[in-house]
Write a protein that holds these residues in place. Structure first.
Motif, mmCIF file in Angstrom:
data_model
loop_
_atom_site.group_PDB
_atom_site.id
_atom_site.type_symbol
_atom_site.label_atom_id
_atom_site.label_comp_id
_atom_site.label_asym_id
_atom_site.label_seq_id
_atom_site.Cartn_x
_atom_site.Cartn_y
_atom_site.Cartn_z
ATOM 1 N N THR A 179 36.348 49.132 42.998
ATOM 2 C CA THR A 179 35.219 49.791 43.460
ATOM 3 C C THR A 179 34.056 48.872 43.372
ATOM 4 O O THR A 179 33.441 48.463 44.320
ATOM 5 C CB THR A 179 34.895 51.020 42.348
ATOM 6 N N ASP A 180 34.080 48.015 42.174
ATOM 7 C CA ASP A 180 32.850 46.834 42.374
ATOM 8 C C ASP A 180 33.163 45.608 43.298
ATOM 9 O O ASP A 180 32.529 45.224 43.829
ATOM 10 C CB ASP A 180 33.092 46.312 40.731
ATOM 11 N N ASN A 181 34.513 45.306 43.415
ATOM 12 C CA ASN A 181 34.906 44.341 44.800
ATOM 13 C C ASN A 181 34.502 45.010 45.792
ATOM 14 O O ASN A 181 34.083 44.288 46.780
ATOM 15 C CB ASN A 181 36.569 44.091 44.653
ATOM 16 N N GLY A 237 38.563 50.277 33.855
ATOM 17 C CA GLY A 237 39.873 50.610 34.621
ATOM 18 C C GLY A 237 40.199 49.825 36.027
ATOM 19 O O GLY A 237 39.127 49.213 36.376
ATOM 20 N N THR A 238 41.361 50.170 36.527
ATOM 21 C CA THR A 238 41.580 49.455 37.849
ATOM 22 C C THR A 238 40.594 49.982 38.965
ATOM 23 O O THR A 238 40.295 49.179 39.710
ATOM 24 C CB THR A 238 43.104 49.625 38.262
#
Length: 98
Positions: A38-40, A32-33
């Motif tokens: 969140t990962d970035n 998902g977006t």
């Protein structure tokens, strides 16, 4: 004819077995977006923490902490001396010797 039949059966069995060993692809469409964002953010945070840690380690190598401590000790010693002199001056100003 028998050789052709054996080769065909073996090829069919091989094709069926190979299909069972396929590795599923990790598609970005499934993420998902919010997961991407969140990962970035986690990536940027980890990078910032690592950079700050490297700076702290390089500062420790320069022994700035010890120099700052010595500067503080010398400054407080000088300030306490001058504060004592000022206190004596004020005391003698208010209570002059007769």
């Amino acid at each position: 004819m028998n050789k052709l039949l054996v080769v065909t059966v073996l090829a069919a069995l091989l094709a069926l077995n190979v299909e069972g060993f396929r590795v599923p692809r990790q598609a970005d469409e499934e993420r998902g977006t919010m997961t991407k964002i969140t990962d970035n953010i986690k990536s940027y945070y980890d990078s910032a923490v690592n950079t700050a840690s490297e700076y702290v380690e390089s500062i420790k190598g320069l022994k700035l902490e010890e120099k700052a401590k010595n500067l503080y000790v010398d400054t407080t010693a000088a300030a306490s001396t001058y504060a004592g002199i000022m206190q004596d001056q004020i005391y003698h100003f208010f209570y002059p010797q007769q």
